[in-house]
Design an enzyme around this catalytic site. Sequence first.
Site, PDB file in Angstrom:
ATOM      1  N   LYS A   1       4.224   1.330  -5.215  1.00  0.00           N
ATOM      2  CA  LYS A   1       3.302   1.236  -6.356  1.00  0.00           C
ATOM      3  C   LYS A   1       3.913   1.856  -7.611  1.00  0.00           C
ATOM      4  O   LYS A   1       3.824   1.289  -8.703  1.00  0.00           O
ATOM      5  CB  LYS A   1       1.973   1.916  -6.027  1.00  0.00           C
ATOM      6  CG  LYS A   1       1.136   1.158  -5.015  1.00  0.00           C
ATOM      7  CD  LYS A   1      -0.129   1.936  -4.678  1.00  0.00           C
ATOM      8  CE  LYS A   1      -0.910   1.264  -3.567  1.00  0.00           C
ATOM      9  NZ  LYS A   1      -2.068   2.053  -3.152  1.00  0.00           N
TER      10      LYS A   1
ATOM     11  N   ASN B   1       0.804  -1.226   0.000  1.00  0.00           N
ATOM     12  CA  ASN B   1       0.000   0.000   0.000  1.00  0.00           C
ATOM     13  C   ASN B   1       0.836   1.274   0.000  1.00  0.00           C
ATOM     14  O   ASN B   1       0.308   2.370   0.113  1.00  0.00           O
ATOM     15  CB  ASN B   1      -0.991   0.006   1.173  1.00  0.00           C
ATOM     16  CG  ASN B   1      -0.294   0.004   2.515  1.00  0.00           C
ATOM     17  OD1 ASN B   1       0.878  -0.328   2.608  1.00  0.00           O
ATOM     18  ND2 ASN B   1      -1.012   0.361   3.553  1.00  0.00           N
ATOM     19  N   CYS B   2       2.153   1.148  -0.170  1.00  0.00           N
ATOM     20  CA  CYS B   2       3.058   2.303  -0.216  1.00  0.00           C
ATOM     21  C   CYS B   2       3.039   2.901  -1.627  1.00  0.00           C
ATOM     22  O   CYS B   2       3.225   2.192  -2.607  1.00  0.00           O
ATOM     23  CB  CYS B   2       4.472   1.850   0.140  1.00  0.00           C
ATOM     24  SG  CYS B   2       5.742   3.106  -0.124  1.00  0.00           S
ATOM     25  N   ASN B   3       2.808   4.201  -1.712  1.00  0.00           N
ATOM     26  CA  ASN B   3       2.748   4.862  -3.014  1.00  0.00           C
ATOM     27  C   ASN B   3       4.050   4.748  -3.797  1.00  0.00           C
ATOM     28  O   ASN B   3       4.040   4.581  -5.018  1.00  0.00           O
ATOM     29  CB  ASN B   3       2.366   6.336  -2.864  1.00  0.00           C
ATOM     30  CG  ASN B   3       0.909   6.505  -2.495  1.00  0.00           C
ATOM     31  OD1 ASN B   3       0.078   5.648  -2.802  1.00  0.00           O
ATOM     32  ND2 ASN B   3       0.594   7.589  -1.826  1.00  0.00           N
TER      33      ASN B   3
END
Length: 118
Positions: free
Chosen positions: A14, A9-11
């Site tokens: 991603k 869930n880390c930008n």
Amino acid sequence: MYTVYGIPNCNTVKKALDWLNLHGIQYEFHDYKKKGITADKLGSWAAQTGWEALVNKKGTTWRQLDAAAQAEVTGEKAAIALMQEKTSVIKRPLIEKNNKVVALGFEEDAYQKAFQKG
């Protein structure tokens, strides 16, 4: 085969995965939250990058530590203990191939250079 270490869930993770997928680079994903990380692996990375580079002092996890806990991280041993306890404090993503750190974090220019050789 590359291994990408991070949390899904880390930008920044991603962005890195999107870049790798766009460029057809195959990888395995290692989720710190589900699989954790060994002290030996962290020690290997620290030998290559320096432990300071591995600790994300700009991230939320670091900023949520109290000043005393932050002050205790003065060397590799303390940093590794913290990174094992709070995997979200590790700068991410970290990408390795054959036990060598290829990339730490995400910068498109650095990825262009690191992955052009395959």
